[in-house]
Motif scaffolding. Structure first.
Motif, PDB file in Angstrom:
ATOM      1  N   SER A  25       0.836  -1.201   0.000  1.00  0.00           N
ATOM      2  CA  SER A  25       0.000   0.000   0.000  1.00  0.00           C
ATOM      3  C   SER A  25       0.871   1.252   0.000  1.00  0.00           C
ATOM      4  O   SER A  25       1.839   1.349   0.758  1.00  0.00           O
ATOM      5  CB  SER A  25      -0.909   0.014   1.236  1.00  0.00           C
ATOM      6  N   LYS A  26       0.506   2.213  -0.850  1.00  0.00           N
ATOM      7  CA  LYS A  26       1.309   3.435  -0.990  1.00  0.00           C
ATOM      8  C   LYS A  26       0.395   4.648  -1.034  1.00  0.00           C
ATOM      9  O   LYS A  26      -0.720   4.576  -1.568  1.00  0.00           O
ATOM     10  CB  LYS A  26       2.125   3.398  -2.291  1.00  0.00           C
ATOM     11  N   PRO A  27       0.849   5.798  -0.520  1.00  0.00           N
ATOM     12  CA  PRO A  27       0.069   7.032  -0.692  1.00  0.00           C
ATOM     13  C   PRO A  27       0.003   7.399  -2.170  1.00  0.00           C
ATOM     14  O   PRO A  27       0.881   7.030  -2.965  1.00  0.00           O
ATOM     15  CB  PRO A  27       0.858   8.065   0.110  1.00  0.00           C
ATOM     16  N   LYS A  28      -1.018   8.142  -2.549  1.00  0.00           N
ATOM     17  CA  LYS A  28      -1.269   8.408  -3.958  1.00  0.00           C
ATOM     18  C   LYS A  28      -0.106   9.103  -4.647  1.00  0.00           C
ATOM     19  O   LYS A  28       0.152   8.863  -5.830  1.00  0.00           O
ATOM     20  CB  LYS A  28      -2.543   9.246  -4.111  1.00  0.00           C
ATOM     21  N   ASP A  29       0.623   9.942  -3.932  1.00  0.00           N
ATOM     22  CA  ASP A  29       1.725  10.642  -4.590  1.00  0.00           C
ATOM     23  C   ASP A  29       2.892   9.719  -4.934  1.00  0.00           C
ATOM     24  O   ASP A  29       3.833  10.123  -5.615  1.00  0.00           O
ATOM     25  CB  ASP A  29       2.200  11.825  -3.746  1.00  0.00           C
ATOM     26  N   ARG A  30       2.819   8.461  -4.471  1.00  0.00           N
ATOM     27  CA  ARG A  30       3.859   7.487  -4.811  1.00  0.00           C
ATOM     28  C   ARG A  30       3.369   6.428  -5.793  1.00  0.00           C
ATOM     29  O   ARG A  30       4.085   5.478  -6.092  1.00  0.00           O
ATOM     30  CB  ARG A  30       4.384   6.816  -3.533  1.00  0.00           C
ATOM     31  N   TRP A  31       2.154   6.592  -6.312  1.00  0.00           N
ATOM     32  CA  TRP A  31       1.661   5.636  -7.294  1.00  0.00           C
ATOM     33  C   TRP A  31       2.438   5.792  -8.590  1.00  0.00           C
ATOM     34  O   TRP A  31       2.686   6.900  -9.059  1.00  0.00           O
ATOM     35  CB  TRP A  31       0.180   5.852  -7.546  1.00  0.00           C
ATOM     36  N   ARG A  32       2.807   4.678  -9.178  1.00  0.00           N
ATOM     37  CA  ARG A  32       3.615   4.684 -10.379  1.00  0.00           C
ATOM     38  C   ARG A  32       2.973   3.801 -11.454  1.00  0.00           C
ATOM     39  O   ARG A  32       1.961   3.142 -11.241  1.00  0.00           O
ATOM     40  CB  ARG A  32       5.037   4.190 -10.063  1.00  0.00           C
ATOM     41  N   ILE A  33       3.609   3.797 -12.616  1.00  0.00           N
ATOM     42  CA  ILE A  33       3.144   3.041 -13.782  1.00  0.00           C
ATOM     43  C   ILE A  33       4.301   2.178 -14.265  1.00  0.00           C
ATOM     44  O   ILE A  33       5.355   2.697 -14.643  1.00  0.00           O
ATOM     45  CB  ILE A  33       2.714   3.993 -14.917  1.00  0.00           C
ATOM     46  N   GLY A  34       4.126   0.864 -14.235  1.00  0.00           N
ATOM     47  CA  GLY A  34       5.162  -0.045 -14.717  1.00  0.00           C
ATOM     48  C   GLY A  34       4.629  -0.870 -15.879  1.00  0.00           C
ATOM     49  O   GLY A  34       3.709  -1.659 -15.707  1.00  0.00           O
ATOM     50  N   THR A  35       5.187  -0.674 -17.062  1.00  0.00           N
ATOM     51  CA  THR A  35       4.677  -1.327 -18.262  1.00  0.00           C
ATOM     52  C   THR A  35       5.632  -2.421 -18.721  1.00  0.00           C
ATOM     53  O   THR A  35       6.846  -2.216 -18.756  1.00  0.00           O
ATOM     54  CB  THR A  35       4.484  -0.306 -19.393  1.00  0.00           C
ATOM     55  N   GLU A  36       5.072  -3.572 -19.057  1.00  0.00           N
ATOM     56  CA  GLU A  36       5.848  -4.697 -19.566  1.00  0.00           C
ATOM     57  C   GLU A  36       5.339  -5.051 -20.959  1.00  0.00           C
ATOM     58  O   GLU A  36       4.132  -5.075 -21.183  1.00  0.00           O
ATOM     59  CB  GLU A  36       5.696  -5.920 -18.650  1.00  0.00           C
ATOM     60  N   HIS A  37       6.252  -5.301 -21.882  1.00  0.00           N
ATOM     61  CA  HIS A  37       5.796  -5.743 -23.199  1.00  0.00           C
ATOM     62  C   HIS A  37       6.791  -6.709 -23.813  1.00  0.00           C
ATOM     63  O   HIS A  37       8.002  -6.571 -23.666  1.00  0.00           O
ATOM     64  CB  HIS A  37       5.519  -4.562 -24.128  1.00  0.00           C
ATOM     65  N   GLU A  38       6.218  -7.699 -24.501  1.00  0.00           N
ATOM     66  CA  GLU A  38       6.984  -8.760 -25.135  1.00  0.00           C
ATOM     67  C   GLU A  38       6.875  -8.627 -26.653  1.00  0.00           C
ATOM     68  O   GLU A  38       5.922  -8.047 -27.170  1.00  0.00           O
ATOM     69  CB  GLU A  38       6.435 -10.130 -24.706  1.00  0.00           C
ATOM     70  N   LYS A  39       7.859  -9.187 -27.355  1.00  0.00           N
ATOM     71  CA  LYS A  39       7.841  -9.161 -28.823  1.00  0.00           C
ATOM     72  C   LYS A  39       8.597 -10.373 -29.339  1.00  0.00           C
ATOM     73  O   LYS A  39       9.489 -10.901 -28.679  1.00  0.00           O
ATOM     74  CB  LYS A  39       8.463  -7.872 -29.343  1.00  0.00           C
ATOM     75  N   PHE A  40       8.219 -10.793 -30.542  1.00  0.00           N
ATOM     76  CA  PHE A  40       8.865 -11.929 -31.190  1.00  0.00           C
ATOM     77  C   PHE A  40      10.035 -11.439 -32.025  1.00  0.00           C
ATOM     78  O   PHE A  40       9.877 -10.562 -32.880  1.00  0.00           O
ATOM     79  CB  PHE A  40       7.881 -12.663 -32.104  1.00  0.00           C
ATOM     80  N   GLY A  41      11.215 -11.997 -31.794  1.00  0.00           N
ATOM     81  CA  GLY A  41      12.343 -11.736 -32.663  1.00  0.00           C
ATOM     82  C   GLY A  41      12.293 -12.642 -33.886  1.00  0.00           C
ATOM     83  O   GLY A  41      11.858 -13.797 -33.794  1.00  0.00           O
ATOM     84  N   PHE A  42      12.722 -12.123 -35.039  1.00  0.00           N
ATOM     85  CA  PHE A  42      12.758 -12.943 -36.251  1.00  0.00           C
ATOM     86  C   PHE A  42      13.920 -12.486 -37.126  1.00  0.00           C
ATOM     87  O   PHE A  42      14.364 -11.342 -37.057  1.00  0.00           O
ATOM     88  CB  PHE A  42      11.442 -12.846 -37.026  1.00  0.00           C
ATOM     89  N   HIS A  43      14.426 -13.407 -37.937  1.00  0.00           N
ATOM     90  CA  HIS A  43      15.476 -13.059 -38.888  1.00  0.00           C
ATOM     91  C   HIS A  43      14.835 -12.393 -40.099  1.00  0.00           C
ATOM     92  O   HIS A  43      13.922 -12.947 -40.712  1.00  0.00           O
ATOM     93  CB  HIS A  43      16.257 -14.306 -39.309  1.00  0.00           C
ATOM     94  N   THR A  44      15.312 -11.213 -40.417  1.00  0.00           N
ATOM     95  CA  THR A  44      14.644 -10.411 -41.445  1.00  0.00           C
ATOM     96  C   THR A  44      14.811 -10.984 -42.853  1.00  0.00           C
ATOM     97  O   THR A  44      14.009 -10.677 -43.735  1.00  0.00           O
ATOM     98  CB  THR A  44      15.174  -8.966 -41.417  1.00  0.00           C
ATOM     99  N   ASP A  45      15.823 -11.832 -43.057  1.00  0.00           N
ATOM    100  CA  ASP A  45      16.033 -12.348 -44.414  1.00  0.00           C
ATOM    101  C   ASP A  45      15.095 -13.497 -44.767  1.00  0.00           C
ATOM    102  O   ASP A  45      14.677 -13.642 -45.918  1.00  0.00           O
ATOM    103  CB  ASP A  45      17.492 -12.765 -44.626  1.00  0.00           C
ATOM    104  N   ASP A  46      14.720 -14.314 -43.777  1.00  0.00           N
ATOM    105  CA  ASP A  46      13.876 -15.466 -44.093  1.00  0.00           C
ATOM    106  C   ASP A  46      12.706 -15.647 -43.129  1.00  0.00           C
ATOM    107  O   ASP A  46      11.981 -16.645 -43.215  1.00  0.00           O
ATOM    108  CB  ASP A  46      14.711 -16.746 -44.133  1.00  0.00           C
ATOM    109  N   LEU A  47      12.517 -14.688 -42.207  1.00  0.00           N
ATOM    110  CA  LEU A  47      11.406 -14.700 -41.243  1.00  0.00           C
ATOM    111  C   LEU A  47      11.435 -15.914 -40.321  1.00  0.00           C
ATOM    112  O   LEU A  47      10.413 -16.321 -39.772  1.00  0.00           O
ATOM    113  CB  LEU A  47      10.050 -14.630 -41.968  1.00  0.00           C
TER     114      LEU A  47
END
Length: 462
Positions: A25-47
Motif C-alpha cells: 500500500s502506498k500514498p497516492k503521490d507514490r503511485w507509479r506506472i510499470g509497463t511490460e511488453h513482449e515481442k517476437f524476434g525474427f530473422h529479417t532475411d527469411d522470417l
C-alpha cells in the motif's frame, strides 16, 4: 517473466503472507506506472525465429544490449538470460520461446512510459539490425510451429514445460507462442485494492477485445481474434481465471493469499538449483510436505514471492496490481494499454464510476465475457447490445480520468505537450470504427496479402 526473488526471511505463520501484501500500500503521490511488453524476434532475411546460440542469436542480442546500456547481466549458470538496470529501473528478460521482454521501470506519467518504450525499441533495433534481427509485436506467433520455436536456456522453463501438459491443453502454446503487454499499478489500501481488482477483473475482457491482435497461427487464421487470450482458457485452471471470490463480501489480502496457498507450486530455488515442487501446494510446503525430499529447506518469503509470480489470473495481485488481458501490438498500443488502466483506476471519482458500471454484473456474465471475447472481441453480445458498447463507456471513463490527472509533457517521436489522453487515440479509433487490429489484419490477409501471412511481418514489425 520476472527474475526469481531471493529473500531468506523464514515464514513462521500465515500472517506474514497477508502482511506482505499490506506493505504494498502506498500514498497516492507514490503511485507509479510499470509497463511490460513482449515481442517476437525474427530473422529479417527469411522470417525464421531467433535461436539462443549462433552468430545471429539471442545471446548475441543480449550481449549487444549489455554493451549498449551498461546494464548488469542476469545469468542462469553460464547463459545470459536477461539484463537489469543497476540503478533500480527496468529489466530485459526472455520468455520461453525467445520472446524479448522489457519490464519497465516504475514511472510517474505516461509521457515517461512513452519515452521509455520508444527508447527501448530504438535500442533493440540498433543492436538487432546489424544481426539481421527484427521484432514483431502481436499476441501470438503467426507462422512458426511449436516444434520450430526455439527454447531458451532458463532452468525454470524446463520444470514448467514438463508440467504444463498435465494441467491443460495449451500451456506450451502459452509459453512459447504468445506475447503480451501489461501494466502494473499501485493501490493505496486494502479497500482501494479491492475496488481496483473488481473493476480490473470485470473489464479485463474489454481490454482483451480492444487489444486483440492474434488471429493467425501456423501460417493461417486460427478462428480467434485473440488466440493468446483463448490459450489461457486451457492452460492451468488452478492458477488462471477471473477470481470470482474477489467479488465476495470481505475480499482482501487474506482471501487472495488463501487462494494462492492452495495453488500447486512450480519450484523451489536454492543457490543456483531449481527443485521441482509441482506436486505440492504452497500450503502443503508450509506444513512440511517437502521436508524429507529437501532436508534443511524451510519456507522463505522469497519462495512466497516467486510463487505469487507463478499465478496467472486475468488480474494478478502482488505489491501492485497486474493487468494481464491484452495482446502485444504496435508501439502506440503499448502506450494505450497503460493509458486505459491509469485513466480508469488512478482517479477516485472515475474508479467509483467504473465500479458502478460493473456493479450488477453477475459472476456468470463476467465469465461469459471472458470466454467469448477471445473469439468475437467487441462483437460479443451483452445485455441487449455488444461488448463494444461497454468498451465505449470504459474508454470514455478512462479519458475522463486522464484529463483529471492533467499530466503534461512531450514524448518523441510525436511533437506534443499535451496531457495523457493523447495515448488513448488507438482505442478511440477502435471504438469509433468497431474494428479491432485482429479484424483489420484478417481483412488485409484476405484482400491485400493474397492469403500470405508473411505480410504481417512487413506490415507490423517495429
Amino acid at each position: 517473466m520476472a527474475r526469481d526473488t531471493v529473500d531468506a526471511v523464514p515464514i513462521e505463520n500465515r500472517d506474514q503472507l497477508y502482511a506482505w501484501f499490506e506493505k504494498g500500500s502506498k500514498p497516492k503521490d507514490r503511485w507509479r506506472i510499470g509497463t511490460e511488453h513482449e515481442k517476437f524476434g525474427f530473422h529479417t532475411d527469411d522470417l525464421s525465429p531467433v535461436a539462443y546460440e549462433g552468430p545471429r542469436g539471442v545471446r548475441k542480442l543480449l550481449e549487444g544490449m549489455e554493451g549498449l546500456l551498461g546494464w548488469e547481466p542476469i545469468m542462469d549458470r553460464d547463459a545470459i538470460i536477461g539484463l537489469a538496470d543497476p540503478v533500480g529501473g527496468g529489466a530485459i528478460s526472455l520468455e520461453p520461446g525467445g520472446q524479448f521482454e522489457l519490464s519497465g521501470a516504475p514511472l510517474e506519467t505516461l509521457h515517461h512510459t512513452c519515452r521509455e518504450t520508444f527508447s527501448h525499441l530504438a535500442q533493440v533495433r540498433e543492436i538487432g539490425d546489424p544481426l539481421g534481427i527484427g521484432f514483431l509485436g502481436v499476441g501470438a506467433s503467426p507462422k512458426w510451429s511449436r516444434a520450430e520455436t526455439p527454447v531458451m536456456p532458463k532452468s525454470r522453463y524446463g520444470i514448467m514445460s514438463a508440467y504444463m501438459p498435465k494441467v491443460g491443453g495449451k500451456g506450451l502454446d502459452m509459453m512459447f507462442r504468445t506475447s503480451t503487454v501489461q501494466v502494473n499499478l499501485d493501490y493505496g489500501s486494502e479497500a482501494d485494492m479491492r475496488n481496483k481488482m473488481r473493476v480490473s477483473l470485470a473489464l479485463q475482457p474489454v481490454a482483451t477485445a480492444l487489444f486483440a491482435s492474434s488471429p493467425f497461427l501456423d501460417g493461417k487464421p486460427n478462428g480467434f481474434l485473440s488466440y493468446r487470450s483463448e490459450v489461457w482458457r486451457d492452460t492451468d485452471a488452478a492458477r488462471t481465471g477471473m477470481l470470482p471470490f474477489a467479488f465476495e463480501d470481505g475480499f482482501g489480502f487474506e482471501a487472495y493469499a488463501d487462494w494462492a496457498l492452495d495453488v500447486p507450486m512450480y519450484l523451489i530455488k536454492r543457490e543456483d538449483t531449481y527443485h521441482d515442487a509441482t506436486d505440492v501446494t504452497f500450503r502443503q510446503f508450509l506444513e512440511g510436505a517437502l521436508r524429507n525430499r529437501l532436508p534443511g529447506v524451510v519456507p522463505e518469503i522469497g519462495d512466497w514471492v516467486n510463487h505469487l509470480g507463478s499465478l496467472f489470473p486475468e488480474v494478478r495481485l502482488k505489491r501492485y496490481i497486474e493487468q494481464r488481458g491484452a495482446d502485444a501490438g504496435p508501439w502506440r498500443r503499448l502506450l494505450a494499454l497503460p493509458a486505459f488502466w491509469v485513466g480508469l483506476l488512478y482517479d477516485e471519482g472515475v474508479l467509483d464510476e467504473a465500479l458502478a458500471l460493473v456493479a450488477d454484473w453477475s459472476a456468470e456474465e463476467r465469465q461469459y465475457l471472458r470466454d467469448t471475447a477471445p473469439r468475437l472481441a467487441l462483437k460479443t453480445p451483452f445485455r441487449g447490445g455488444t461488448l463494444l458498447d461497454v468498451a465505449r463507456e470504459a474508454v470514455a471513463l478512462s479519458r475522463k480520468g486522464l484529463a483529471r490527472r492533467n499530466r503534461l509533457g512531450p514524448c518523441a517521436p510525436v511533437d506534443m505537450s499535451e496531457n495523457e489522453t493523447v495515448y488513448l487515440a488507438p482505442l478511440e479509433e477502435i471504438v469509433a470504427t468497431g474494428e479491432t487490429l485482429a479484424e483489420r489484419m484478417l481483412r488485409q490477409y484476405e484482400k491485400d496479402w493474397n492469403g500470405d501471412v508473411n505480410q504481417v511481418f512487413a506490415e507490423y514489425a517495429y
